[in-house]
Design a protein around this motif. Structure first.
Motif, PDB file in Angstrom:
ATOM      1  N   THR A  73       0.836  -1.207   0.000  1.00 19.39           N
ATOM      2  CA  THR A  73       0.000   0.000   0.000  1.00 19.39           C
ATOM      3  C   THR A  73       0.865   1.249   0.000  1.00 19.39           C
ATOM      4  O   THR A  73       0.599   2.210  -0.731  1.00 19.39           O
ATOM      5  N   LEU A  74       1.924   1.244   0.817  1.00 23.02           N
ATOM      6  CA  LEU A  74       2.831   2.388   0.865  1.00 23.02           C
ATOM      7  C   LEU A  74       3.512   2.607  -0.484  1.00 23.02           C
ATOM      8  O   LEU A  74       3.682   3.743  -0.932  1.00 23.02           O
ATOM      9  N   ILE A  75       3.909   1.511  -1.141  1.00 26.20           N
ATOM     10  CA  ILE A  75       4.548   1.618  -2.455  1.00 26.20           C
ATOM     11  C   ILE A  75       3.575   2.215  -3.461  1.00 26.20           C
ATOM     12  O   ILE A  75       3.926   3.100  -4.252  1.00 26.20           O
ATOM     13  N   GLU A  76       2.331   1.743  -3.416  1.00 23.27           N
ATOM     14  CA  GLU A  76       1.317   2.252  -4.342  1.00 23.27           C
ATOM     15  C   GLU A  76       1.087   3.752  -4.133  1.00 23.27           C
ATOM     16  O   GLU A  76       0.987   4.521  -5.099  1.00 23.27           O
ATOM     17  N   GLU A  77       1.031   4.171  -2.862  1.00 25.72           N
ATOM     18  CA  GLU A  77       0.821   5.590  -2.566  1.00 25.72           C
ATOM     19  C   GLU A  77       2.012   6.427  -3.026  1.00 25.72           C
ATOM     20  O   GLU A  77       1.842   7.525  -3.573  1.00 25.72           O
ATOM     21  N   ALA A  78       3.221   5.906  -2.808  1.00 28.17           N
ATOM     22  CA  ALA A  78       4.422   6.638  -3.215  1.00 28.17           C
ATOM     23  C   ALA A  78       4.497   6.763  -4.733  1.00 28.17           C
ATOM     24  O   ALA A  78       4.893   7.804  -5.268  1.00 28.17           O
TER      25      ALA A  78
END
Length: 210
Positions: A73-78
């Motif tokens: 999720t963090l990768i997708e947001e970044a």
């Protein structure tokens, strides 16, 4: 003036906050209204986080927890933030000498712009503690910056400096950077994903990872 800039400036003027975030608004100069905010403590005019976001994405993808749902999720947001940053077409070209009027200023973030020189008046900010100038087009900086006795962090990375300034603040910056990097590495080795990501986000917010 950008409507978001106007709203945020008004919030500071009304005493609701002492932080002004003008980042990612494509500003080519600071609005005149900024210089009438004597209580302003934090000014962020960082215009492009491409390299920071990409670095964060690369680091998280290299993590042994790459398939963890929270990390994905963090990768997708970044990656979303990175795509948004690509849409920002404008950057600061100059820094107005009236910056010296913001005498309460403690943090000034001008990273990822196109500044080619700095006004001497920048050294007239008695409370300045953090000055982030990374990824501009500076070939030199005023020696008067040494007068900023409270300055703790000075980031000049990513500039085509012709000579390295002799400033003790640069040594402090390198020490902070090494400390956070070691702490983050230790967290990932200990498989403490939450702490590792938190530390990395702190590094970015402090201008220690670019």
């Amino acid at each position: 003036m950008h409507y978001k800039a106007s709203q945020r400036i008004e919030a500071v003027r009304a005493g609701k906050t002492d932080t002004l975030d003008l980042s990612h608004l494509g500003l080519t100069e600071l609005p005149n209204e900024v210089f009438s905010l004597p209580s302003l403590r934090v000014l962020n005019v960082r215009n492009l986080m491409l390299f920071s976001n990409q670095t964060m994405i690369d680091l998280m993808k290299e993590s042994p927890f790459e398939q963890d749902p929270a990390l994905l999720t963090l990768i997708e947001e970044a990656e979303h933030d990175l795509r948004q940053d690509l849409l920002v077409p404008k950057q600061l070209q100059t820094l107005d000498a009236r910056i010296s009027q913001l005498t309460a200023l403690e943090t000034l973030d001008l990273g990822f712009n196109q500044l080619t020189h700095l006004p001497e008046t920048l050294s007239h900010l008695p409370n300045l503690r953090r000055l982030l100038l990374n990824d501009n087009q500076l070939t030199a900086v005023p020696t008067s910056l040494a007068q900023l006795v409270r300055l703790e962090l000075l980031d000049l990375t990513g500039n085509p400096l012709e000579t390295k300034p002799v400033l003790t603040q640069l040594d402090k910056y390198e020490a902070y950077k090494a400390h956070f990097k070691q702490q983050r590495s230790d967290a990932f080795r200990a498989k403490d994903l939450d702490m590792g990501v938190w530390l990395f986000q702190k590094e970015i917010s402090y201008g220690l990872v670019l």
